[in-house]
Design an enzyme around this catalytic site. Structure first.
Site, PDB file in Angstrom:
ATOM      1  N   ASP B 106       0.758  -1.030  -0.055  1.00  0.00           N
ATOM      2  CA  ASP B 106       0.015  -0.141  -0.055  1.00  0.00           C
ATOM      3  C   ASP B 106       0.927   1.299   0.040  1.00  0.00           C
ATOM      4  O   ASP B 106       1.541   1.936   0.957  1.00  0.00           O
ATOM      5  CB  ASP B 106      -0.987  -0.014   1.037  1.00  0.00           C
ATOM      6  N   ALA B 107       1.034   1.746  -1.101  1.00  0.00           N
ATOM      7  CA  ALA B 107       2.261   2.740  -1.494  1.00  0.00           C
ATOM      8  C   ALA B 107       1.662   4.074  -2.010  1.00  0.00           C
ATOM      9  O   ALA B 107       2.257   5.165  -1.791  1.00  0.00           O
ATOM     10  CB  ALA B 107       3.555   2.199  -2.334  1.00  0.00           C
ATOM     11  N   LYS B 108       0.417   3.721  -2.673  1.00  0.00           N
ATOM     12  CA  LYS B 108      -0.242   4.966  -3.229  1.00  0.00           C
ATOM     13  C   LYS B 108       0.644   5.760  -4.059  1.00  0.00           C
ATOM     14  O   LYS B 108       0.405   7.042  -3.962  1.00  0.00           O
ATOM     15  CB  LYS B 108      -0.996   5.867  -2.245  1.00  0.00           C
ATOM     16  N   ARG B 109       1.506   5.227  -4.698  1.00  0.00           N
ATOM     17  CA  ARG B 109       2.258   5.918  -5.885  1.00  0.00           C
ATOM     18  C   ARG B 109       1.569   6.552  -6.899  1.00  0.00           C
ATOM     19  O   ARG B 109       0.661   5.945  -7.326  1.00  0.00           O
ATOM     20  CB  ARG B 109       3.571   5.038  -6.202  1.00  0.00           C
TER      21      ARG B 109
END
Lengths: 301, 301
Positions: B106-109
């Site tokens: 879960d890095a929401k890049r």
């Protein structure tokens, strides 16, 4: 710059711009394939050798520091090397600060609530024995998640540039959609940013919450400027991406303040890889860039 | 799981869900303040000692692996510790894979063009001697930048969940705005995701481009499901954030497929810090969670 949290981030950035008489920023997006040959090759098969990349970045920072007030590191270019990349980034931020450069980390982070707090800690808090000079002054963030994804980044002495209108072709698909009330999505984001940012203004009147507005979107810049009079605009897309001086001028307030124009490849790769004088070429490109924008806004003549 | 890139990411995820008979994911958001006392205290003043955090995560992975097909690591919780955090994350991803768990980072890049390529490399490419098991199967991404910020993440064998409708209160400010044509912004994003994802469908019919749709937005879930029939929905917000079984059911297709529900704190912190049996408590909470969702969609009875 040696004590970033002491002063409001917008006031510090504007003072740095004033001192160099150029509202510009040089973006460092270092990639192995484009490094000058003289710094050596990174070992891409085994454990990455960051030395060539660090040497290159140090020379770029040395070359641009006399001309520009600020640099921007592309976080992804370091993250892809994992541990040695993270180490190199922290070291280079510290080195940039030692040259009196303001540092923006282009990380485009965005998450909700407590996770946003963790990201803010990740970009603004020194870890263990790290110096406070090894963390960035400003970070870029994504505003799609709304206020609770934004405010955690507005820490004392630091600032955040929220994505409003990006310079890439694909950005239109969402950002340029027309709302029922006639505004575009990017304008609604702009209003949100202006509202949140209002509580975070410094002595200069400008907010620690700024906005990313691409130079390639000249038709939108003036309108976004109206929605966000107190935001500093970070304006990427100048140079290699096709934005010109006329385009970026619309991102400034009428007094010639309120924006910082970013150029990356056109400055940092202003050479052939086998050019022994590549360092001079970078410095000269930075000087030309600072002069072009500084003159256009009336800071230089 | 030992060779992630061999098979289409959606097919692998659905097979893993089928094998555990529960479309669920446990999110690990480890923070020093909430670790069970028995794993020890992290040294927060000096160089971070990651051992307590790693010990905790290993026990959580051991406890949940018999019950759930997938775990999700919150990248920010590791990034904030810089180098040792990045090292711990890679090691834990590898450990999760050894337990036959699928791994979402879960890095929401989200960035544009070449920078998105760097981020995709950062999350999907082993570096140097790292094992390919030490990188994630799926990553979460932000879709505000449009197609050129999304497609770089659709690498063979990997997948990405794009933020469409987030579970936080602030998300409404942008995502729920009404467009001129009557759609909401989140629906326009959904359509974009469906269109891009169409070229990346596996044998199951589902795409390697999924969508994040918060469980707390029940009024939107059915409509978003219609816009995105071939997207796997990653559904956060169940449990601690207030979403219930009825809410998440709307995120599934009518055949009970097409979504994976994520719970974090309600499972991974299902104990008092001084509880010597905290590991059992986590395992039991995971079993209850898997059972509740598995039964609701008819995979268990």
């Amino acid at each position: 710059m040696s004590n970033p949290p002491a002063t409001h981030a917008a006031d510090r950035l504007l003072a740095a711009i004033e001192s160099k008489r150029a509202p510009v920023c040089v973006g460092l997006d270092p990639v192995a394939e484009r490094l000058p040959l003289s710094v050596g090759e990174m070992n891409r098969a085994g454990i990455p050798d960051m030395n060539p990349l660090v040497k290159y970045c140090v020379a770029v920072l040395d070359g641009v520091a006399p001309h520009v007030p600020c640099v921007k590191f592309q976080s992804a270019c370091f993250e892809r090397f994992r541990m040695p990349g993270v180490a190199a980034l922290g070291w280079l931020i510290k080195y940039a600060h030692s040259l009196d450069l303001m540092v923006i980390l282009d990380a485009k982070r965005g998450d909700i609530g407590v996770s946003a707090e963790h990201y803010a800690a990740a970009v603004f808090e020194p870890v263990g024995p790290e110096s406070k000079d090894s963390v960035c002054d400003w970070v870029t963030i994504n505003s799609y998640l709304g206020e609770d994804g934004i405010t955690p980044f507005l820490r004392k002495g630091h600032g955040a540039f929220a994505l409003v209108r990006t310079s890439n072709p694909g950005g239109d698909a969402i950002q340029d959609l027309e709302l029922k009330d006639g505004r575009r999505v990017a304008e609604a984001v702009a209003q949100l940013i202006a509202k949140i940012g209002n509580a975070h203004r410094g002595k200069s009147g400008y907010s620690a919450l700024g906005a990313v507005v691409g130079a390639t979107k000249r038709q939108d810049a003036s309108r976004l400027r109206e929605w966000m009079p107190h935001q500093i605009f970070l304006v990427p897309g100048f140079g290699a991406q096709g934005g010109g001086v006329d385009d970026v001028l619309r991102c400034f307030n009428s007094d010639g303040h309120g924006a910082i124009v970013s150029a990356s490849r056109s400055v940092t790769y202003a050479f052939e890889r086998d050019d022994p004088k590549w360092m001079e070429a970078v410095g000269e490109a930075a000087a030309r860039f600072a002069d072009a924008i500084g003159s256009a806004v009336g800071m230089r003549r």
